[in-house]
Scaffold this active site. Structure first.
Site, short mmCIF file in Angstrom:
data_model
loop_
_atom_site.label_atom_id
_atom_site.label_comp_id
_atom_site.label_asym_id
_atom_site.label_seq_id
_atom_site.Cartn_x
_atom_site.Cartn_y
_atom_site.Cartn_z
N LYS A 14 -43.58 22.23 38.40
CA LYS A 14 -43.10 23.61 38.17
C LYS A 14 -43.50 24.40 39.42
O LYS A 14 -44.66 24.78 39.58
CB LYS A 14 -43.78 24.19 36.92
N GLU A 61 -57.28 23.68 42.33
CA GLU A 61 -57.54 24.15 43.71
C GLU A 61 -57.26 25.64 43.70
O GLU A 61 -56.10 26.05 43.59
CB GLU A 61 -56.66 23.40 44.70
N CYS A 118 -55.45 30.26 51.30
CA CYS A 118 -56.63 30.23 50.44
C CYS A 118 -57.90 30.00 51.24
O CYS A 118 -58.97 30.48 50.90
CB CYS A 118 -56.48 29.15 49.38
N GLU A 174 -60.64 38.25 46.20
CA GLU A 174 -59.67 37.60 47.08
C GLU A 174 -58.46 38.52 47.22
O GLU A 174 -57.83 38.89 46.24
CB GLU A 174 -59.23 36.26 46.50
N GLY A 229 -53.60 27.49 42.60
CA GLY A 229 -53.25 28.89 42.34
C GLY A 229 -54.50 29.71 42.15
O GLY A 229 -55.57 29.39 42.68
N SER A 230 -54.36 30.76 41.35
CA SER A 230 -55.45 31.73 41.24
C SER A 230 -56.41 31.38 40.10
O SER A 230 -56.06 30.64 39.17
CB SER A 230 -54.84 33.12 41.00
#
Ligand code: NAD
Length: 487
Positions: free
Chosen positions: A180, A255, A288, A386, A233-234
């Site tokens: 996805k 991650e 990131c 972040e 992602g977050s």
């Protein structure tokens, strides 16, 4: 319409399930961050499409899992060859979709996509293994068995590179895949699906469900048919996914984000330090791993700042298709507003915005100036959250202990950069940093043999080399006795 023309390249806007293109009744709109132009209406999948894709992947699993490793590797290498042949198309479409530099896509990112497949093909055939060992005459044999269907969820900042960093090891391990992609950057996943078909990957071994995170993404991670979930992602999304995965006890690899320190020691080569520091603006800060918190020894602050400003002043912001451009736009209006919000709040709280800090008025649109916030209030949002935009902070320290306290003082632990002219000093600092990757006098050097991942809230698990197979495969130990044999 089932296909759109992006930079002269036709891209299918439907899902790719069981080797077929499948449309959805509803769609979502995709635009380019370069100039907000319309790129297409993309199939908007949900639980129905996810069910179809997981079912297709489950049907393909016994076929792909039974394919001998050397044949699996050969298919992966054909995929890599096709990626190489199509670098121009992939790079141009990716740049239109996420606004990252075309020259980076051509020279670094898309070659790395191909490398992801060559690397894991080679690792599977030539390096994966563990020497057998004996226990009182019994032989222990460790093997990596295909585990089932891997559900992969990926972000928009390096869409195809980060997806294939998961797809390649999952397929090498004998798993089948449902991807996805991020809804802001759906296009290269679709082009890539065509390449897997041409490479002869069995239908159903690789599937793409397009859609929105809370719809298609949520349906995928809650699906009981998955054997693995790998997510980049977050942190907030990872928590949601972890809760959904808990119901099925599906193993997850995460991650996640970072707020990495960039430490300039008093003995550093300041030209090198400044060059590396401005690299933290790469991809318009949407990386990131960026060392977004510059920590500089107080004795060299003035000199370092002067070198940094000089080099940052040379950066050209503009259209990412122009080879002279160094910094492009933010990926999406929502993200642009988020980045701007962080800087506006810091300014309102009295922060010293030493450089940039505003939308680029000349360019308009989603271009935000490279920004430096000097001496932010300790614990303030700008230095703890972040931002994921071209926003760096700078703080000073007097002692190594202070540098380490600042460096390790966030909830993250993804990466760190140390710049020093003294090996022992650099080693003493690196050994006490909490981070999955530390770069000393360099940045972004990545070897796929190395473990990659984050500590603390920056991730769960490590991938790369055998670590990837440890995650995607079922690792098995077979103990064979010396007795009981008829021969
Ligand atoms: P995000 O978490 O908003 O979205 C990532 C993906 O998750 C998208 O595909 C999205 O559709 C999907 N998603 C959203 N909600 C979901 C849900 N409820 N269930 C399942 N899937 C869902 O992250 P983003 O904004 O796309 O990416 C930026 C973040 O990614 C930053 O935090 C960045 O640091 C991180 N990142 C980490 C690495 C790494 O290797 N550690 C690499 C790149 C980006």
């Amino acid at each position: 319409m089932t296909s759109v023309d992006v930079a002269g390249i036709p891209v299918d806007t439907r899902h790719y399930i069981g080797g077929e293109r499948i449309a959805s009744a509803s769609t979502f709109t995709n635009t380019s961050p370069i100039d907000s132009s319309f790129l297409g209406e993309i199939a908007r999948g949900g639980a129905v499409e996810v069910d179809l894709a997981v079912e297709a992947a489950r049907r393909a699993f016994p076929i792909w899992a039974a394919t001998p490793p050397a044949e699996r590797a050969a298919t992966l290498i054909r995929i890599a060859d096709l990626v190489d042949e199509n670098i121009e198309a992939l790079a141009n479409v990716e740049t239109m979709d996420n606004g990252a530099l075309l020259r980076s896509h051509l020279r670094g990112v898309m070659p790395r996509v191909a490398h992801n497949f060559r690397f894991f093909a080679d690792w599977l055939v030539n390096h994966l293994g563990h020497p057998d060992f004996e226990t009182r005459g019994h032989v222990n044999h460790v093997s990596w068995d295909p585990s089932g269907v891997a559900g992969l969820i990926t972000p928009w900042n390096a869409p195809l590179m980060l997806s294939t960093w998961k797809i390649a090891p999952a397929l090498a391990a004998g798993d089948t895949v449902v991807l996805k992609p991020a809804e802001w950057t759906p296009l290269t996943a679709s082009l890539f699906a065509d390449l897997t078909k041409r490479a002869g990957l069995p239908d159903g071994a690789f599937n793409v469900v397009q859609g929105i995170g809370r719809e298609a993404g949520a349906a995928l991670v809650a699906h009981p048919g998955l054997s693995r979930i790998s997510f980049t992602g977050s942190v907030p999304t990872a928590k949601t996914i972890a809760r959904a995965a808990a119901d099925n006890l599906t193993p997850c690899s995460f991650e996640l984000g970072g707020k990495s320190p960039f430490i300039v020691l008093a003995d550093a080569d300041l030209e090198l330090a400044a060059s590396l520091a401005v690299e933290q603006y790469d991809n318009a800060g949407q990386v990131c791993l960026s060392g977004t918190r510059i920590l500089v020894h107080e004795s060299i602050e003035a000199e370092f700042t002067e070198a940094f400003r000089r080099k940052a002043g040379e950066l050209r912001q503009g259209d990412p298709r122009d080879p002279e451009t160094d910094i492009g736009p933010q990926v999406h209006a929502t993200h642009f507003d988020r980045v701007k919000g962080f800087v506006d709040r810091a300014r309102a709280e009295g922060a010293d915005i030493a450089m940039g800090g505003r939308p680029n008025a000349e360019l308009g649109g989603l271009y935000f100036q490279p920004t430096l916030v000097h001496d932010p209030a300790p614990g303030s949002e700008i230095v703890t959250a972040e931002i994921f935009g071209p926003v760096l902070t700078m703080q000073t320290f007097a002692t190594d202990e202070q540098a380490l306290d600042l460096a390790n003082g966030t909830e993250f632990g993804l990466a760190a950069v140390v710049v020093s002219g003294d090996r022992q000093h650099a080693e003493s600092i690196s050994s006490r940093l909490v981070a999955g990757t530390i770069w000393v006098n360099c940045f972004f050097v990545r070897d796929l043999r190395a473990p990659f991942g984050g500590s603390r809230k920056s991730g769960v698990g490590r991938e790369g080399g055998t670590w990837s197979f440890d995650f995607y495969a079922d690792v098995k130990n077979t103990v064979v006795a010396p007795h009981g044999w008829k021969e």
